[in-house]
Design a protein around this motif. Sequence first.
Motif, PDB file in Angstrom:
ATOM      1  N   THR A  69     -52.566 -10.139 -27.032  1.00  0.00           N
ATOM      2  CA  THR A  69     -52.957  -8.920 -27.754  1.00  0.00           C
ATOM      3  C   THR A  69     -52.327  -7.717 -27.059  1.00  0.00           C
ATOM      4  OG1 THR A  69     -54.866  -8.633 -26.324  1.00  0.00           O
ATOM      5  CG2 THR A  69     -55.204  -9.951 -28.327  1.00  0.00           C
ATOM      6  N   ASP A  70     -52.399  -6.560 -27.699  1.00  0.00           N
ATOM      7  CA  ASP A  70     -51.893  -5.344 -27.058  1.00  0.00           C
ATOM      8  C   ASP A  70     -52.634  -5.087 -25.746  1.00  0.00           C
ATOM      9  OD1 ASP A  70     -49.888  -4.754 -28.863  1.00  0.00           O
ATOM     10  OD2 ASP A  70     -51.240  -3.665 -30.199  1.00  0.00           O
ATOM     11  N   GLU A  71     -53.908  -5.494 -25.718  1.00  0.00           N
ATOM     12  CA  GLU A  71     -54.665  -5.311 -24.489  1.00  0.00           C
ATOM     13  C   GLU A  71     -54.151  -6.231 -23.364  1.00  0.00           C
ATOM     14  OE1 GLU A  71     -58.758  -6.631 -24.219  1.00  0.00           O
ATOM     15  OE2 GLU A  71     -58.451  -6.030 -22.124  1.00  0.00           O
ATOM     16  N   HIS A  72     -53.832  -7.490 -23.726  1.00  0.00           N
ATOM     17  CA  HIS A  72     -53.203  -8.383 -22.735  1.00  0.00           C
ATOM     18  C   HIS A  72     -51.919  -7.758 -22.200  1.00  0.00           C
ATOM     19  CE1 HIS A  72     -55.325 -11.990 -24.708  1.00  0.00           C
ATOM     20  NE2 HIS A  72     -55.687 -12.032 -23.439  1.00  0.00           N
ATOM     21  N   ILE A  73     -51.100  -7.262 -23.129  1.00  0.00           N
ATOM     22  CA  ILE A  73     -49.792  -6.707 -22.737  1.00  0.00           C
ATOM     23  C   ILE A  73     -49.996  -5.541 -21.765  1.00  0.00           C
ATOM     24  CG2 ILE A  73     -47.725  -5.497 -23.595  1.00  0.00           C
ATOM     25  CD1 ILE A  73     -47.682  -8.404 -24.396  1.00  0.00           C
ATOM     26  N   ALA A  74     -50.932  -4.681 -22.084  1.00  0.00           N
ATOM     27  CA  ALA A  74     -51.184  -3.523 -21.209  1.00  0.00           C
ATOM     28  C   ALA A  74     -51.676  -3.984 -19.831  1.00  0.00           C
ATOM     29  CB  ALA A  74     -52.207  -2.592 -21.857  1.00  0.00           C
ATOM     30  N   ARG A  75     -52.553  -5.003 -19.833  1.00  0.00           N
ATOM     31  CA  ARG A  75     -53.039  -5.510 -18.547  1.00  0.00           C
ATOM     32  C   ARG A  75     -51.931  -6.151 -17.734  1.00  0.00           C
ATOM     33  NH1 ARG A  75     -57.799  -9.199 -20.130  1.00  0.00           N
ATOM     34  NH2 ARG A  75     -57.402 -10.279 -18.168  1.00  0.00           N
ATOM     35  N   VAL A  76     -51.064  -6.930 -18.425  1.00  0.00           N
ATOM     36  CA  VAL A  76     -49.951  -7.569 -17.712  1.00  0.00           C
ATOM     37  C   VAL A  76     -49.019  -6.500 -17.143  1.00  0.00           C
ATOM     38  CG1 VAL A  76     -47.899  -9.022 -17.974  1.00  0.00           C
ATOM     39  CG2 VAL A  76     -50.055  -9.720 -19.030  1.00  0.00           C
ATOM     40  N   ALA A  77     -48.736  -5.465 -17.923  1.00  0.00           N
ATOM     41  CA  ALA A  77     -47.840  -4.393 -17.452  1.00  0.00           C
ATOM     42  C   ALA A  77     -48.423  -3.722 -16.210  1.00  0.00           C
ATOM     43  CB  ALA A  77     -47.607  -3.374 -18.561  1.00  0.00           C
ATOM     44  N   ASP A  78     -49.718  -3.365 -16.248  1.00  0.00           N
ATOM     45  CA  ASP A  78     -50.362  -2.743 -15.079  1.00  0.00           C
ATOM     46  C   ASP A  78     -50.319  -3.668 -13.872  1.00  0.00           C
ATOM     47  OD1 ASP A  78     -50.944  -0.527 -16.502  1.00  0.00           O
ATOM     48  OD2 ASP A  78     -53.088  -0.970 -16.797  1.00  0.00           O
ATOM     49  N   THR A  79     -50.586  -4.947 -14.137  1.00  0.00           N
ATOM     50  CA  THR A  79     -50.603  -5.935 -13.054  1.00  0.00           C
ATOM     51  C   THR A  79     -49.229  -6.065 -12.412  1.00  0.00           C
ATOM     52  OG1 THR A  79     -52.301  -7.115 -14.273  1.00  0.00           O
ATOM     53  CG2 THR A  79     -51.235  -8.310 -12.505  1.00  0.00           C
ATOM     54  N   PHE A  80     -48.192  -6.124 -13.257  1.00  0.00           N
ATOM     55  CA  PHE A  80     -46.826  -6.199 -12.742  1.00  0.00           C
ATOM     56  C   PHE A  80     -46.529  -4.994 -11.851  1.00  0.00           C
ATOM     57  CE2 PHE A  80     -43.336  -9.059 -13.581  1.00  0.00           C
ATOM     58  CZ  PHE A  80     -43.858  -9.985 -14.461  1.00  0.00           C
ATOM     59  N   CYS A  81     -46.906  -3.811 -12.331  1.00  0.00           N
ATOM     60  CA  CYS A  81     -46.596  -2.595 -11.574  1.00  0.00           C
ATOM     61  C   CYS A  81     -47.286  -2.611 -10.217  1.00  0.00           C
ATOM     62  CB  CYS A  81     -46.980  -1.351 -12.370  1.00  0.00           C
ATOM     63  SG  CYS A  81     -45.974  -1.163 -13.864  1.00  0.00           S
ATOM     64  N   SER A  82     -48.570  -2.986 -10.189  1.00  0.00           N
ATOM     65  CA  SER A  82     -49.247  -2.958  -8.887  1.00  0.00           C
ATOM     66  C   SER A  82     -48.756  -4.093  -8.004  1.00  0.00           C
ATOM     67  CB  SER A  82     -50.773  -2.948  -9.041  1.00  0.00           C
ATOM     68  OG  SER A  82     -51.229  -4.204  -9.454  1.00  0.00           O
ATOM     69  N   ALA A  83     -48.384  -5.230  -8.614  1.00  0.00           N
ATOM     70  CA  ALA A  83     -47.820  -6.331  -7.811  1.00  0.00           C
ATOM     71  C   ALA A  83     -46.473  -5.913  -7.214  1.00  0.00           C
ATOM     72  CB  ALA A  83     -47.672  -7.589  -8.669  1.00  0.00           C
ATOM     73  N   LEU A  84     -45.655  -5.225  -8.004  1.00  0.00           N
ATOM     74  CA  LEU A  84     -44.358  -4.753  -7.478  1.00  0.00           C
ATOM     75  C   LEU A  84     -44.576  -3.760  -6.337  1.00  0.00           C
ATOM     76  CD1 LEU A  84     -42.255  -4.272 -10.755  1.00  0.00           C
ATOM     77  CD2 LEU A  84     -41.775  -5.894  -8.903  1.00  0.00           C
ATOM     78  N   ASP A  85     -45.565  -2.864  -6.509  1.00  0.00           N
ATOM     79  CA  ASP A  85     -45.865  -1.898  -5.434  1.00  0.00           C
ATOM     80  C   ASP A  85     -46.224  -2.630  -4.142  1.00  0.00           C
ATOM     81  OD1 ASP A  85     -45.451   0.164  -7.200  1.00  0.00           O
ATOM     82  OD2 ASP A  85     -47.585   0.488  -7.616  1.00  0.00           O
ATOM     83  N   GLU A  86     -46.886  -3.784  -4.276  1.00  0.00           N
ATOM     84  CA  GLU A  86     -47.284  -4.533  -3.086  1.00  0.00           C
ATOM     85  C   GLU A  86     -46.080  -5.231  -2.430  1.00  0.00           C
ATOM     86  OE1 GLU A  86     -50.698  -7.281  -3.455  1.00  0.00           O
ATOM     87  OE2 GLU A  86     -49.513  -8.639  -2.208  1.00  0.00           O
ATOM     88  N   VAL A  87     -45.179  -5.802  -3.245  1.00  0.00           N
ATOM     89  CA  VAL A  87     -44.154  -6.675  -2.665  1.00  0.00           C
ATOM     90  C   VAL A  87     -42.835  -5.956  -2.332  1.00  0.00           C
ATOM     91  CG1 VAL A  87     -45.129  -8.686  -3.815  1.00  0.00           C
ATOM     92  CG2 VAL A  87     -43.156  -7.548  -4.832  1.00  0.00           C
ATOM     93  N   ILE A  88     -42.585  -4.795  -2.951  1.00  0.00           N
ATOM     94  CA  ILE A  88     -41.298  -4.127  -2.673  1.00  0.00           C
ATOM     95  C   ILE A  88     -41.462  -3.099  -1.547  1.00  0.00           C
ATOM     96  CG2 ILE A  88     -39.529  -2.578  -3.599  1.00  0.00           C
ATOM     97  CD1 ILE A  88     -39.577  -4.103  -6.153  1.00  0.00           C
TER      98      ILE A  88
END
Length: 431
Positions: free
Chosen positions: A412-431
């Motif tokens: 759903t659009d809500e899944h997509i938004a959650r995945v996008a936020d999750t990716f961003c915070s995961a990238l902030d952690e690993v890069i």
Amino acid sequence: MALKRERSEQLFEQAQQLFPGGVNSPVRAFRSVGGTPLFFARGEGAEVIDADGNRFIDLCHSWGPLILGHAHQAVVEAITRTAAKGSTFGAPTEEENMLASFVMERIPFIERMRFVSSGTEAVMSAIRLARGATKRDLIIKFDGCYHGHFDSLLVNAGSGLATFGTSSSAGVPEALAQLTMVVPLNDEEALEAAFAKHGGRIAGAIIEPVPANNGLLLQDKSFLLKLRELCTKHGSVLIFDEVISGFRVGFAGSFCTYGITPDLATYGKIIGGGMPVGAYGGRHDLMKHIAPEGNVYQAGTLSGNPVAMAAGLAQVSECAKGGFYMELERKTASLCNSVNAHAKSKGYDYHIDHLGSIFWGFFARGEHIQRADAIDPASMKSYAKLHAALLERGVYAAPSGYEVGFISTAHTDEHIARVADTFCSALDEVI
Ligand SMILES: *Cc1c(COP(=O)(O)O)cnc(C)c1O
């Protein structure tokens, strides 16, 4: 906050006493991201629940087949209704006709087709047909394309232009690998050289027109057109391996993207609705060589299995509905755009490329990678960290940085938004 993994770990320990490496297909073992694989217990739409009860948004979707998500009602209903009438007969059933005619009405270049039980089997049969029909032995494949575990295609590039390959797996005779030439993707010069040197001996060329098994290596249309032109000129069979792209980037796969017609195409994954199905098909003057019409042998006890056919028909019937692919593309683009904007604003060398609902993120500068040798193997260390950070945050991505991700209609659009936020915070952690 560490993920609860006791049950998965127990099951994996047991599995290692049962299967080589504890798995029935190598990449499932998590070797390239480290740690032990999760055992899944249940899928619900876009989400999976593992043996410890953890719930994830699934971006792997069984490596591509589940374009409607897990346990889609129409597919489950088709499977149970058909299985209740008997699961296999080893004789023709109407279900085979129904799926084939549904597909052939919508993919005009398939004049005859045949069902098998996996993508590998489809590819193996198409290669045998190309060789049988042309009475030639040589095959061209492209570095970075995956076609399953058929011997003739488990071949790495040799050194130099237009030379033969070497086997990439023990157990594949060098004598067989020597019949396969491996050419770099998106390199017209190398392709011209291979045909110039061996043209009259080349039975066929096989390519993923949308290479999506070793990163997403989107090709220039001009390169695919050049391949089409050279195959026609030299009387070689052009095989599009659409096992991953078929019914995914459009109903007619890469034909929707590029409008280029192959002589044969192979399918798998989506066409079976999550059941083990492969298919190959194309020009009738080629397909007529298949037994019993012709002398190229190919058979299967469970080929055209009615339960699998019904599952496939239920799934592709959904895919054929108006706006289906546009909606998937919209959601995928939204995910990629959000993550890419974040990476750009932070100055990260990370980008997600996509075509339709296939996406692939890579740790490098630029917006596209088009050749296998342009992927930096060292970047896979960063992927392993990203994968772990996503898992901790409830997102299941493929356990290898060379694998693409998939968006399904269940996201759903809500899944997509959650995945996008999750990716961003995961990238902030690993890069
Ligand atoms: C998955 C895949 C295969 C192999 O299919 P299996 O069903 O795993 O045997 C072959 N070609 C391509 C392009 C694939 O993506």
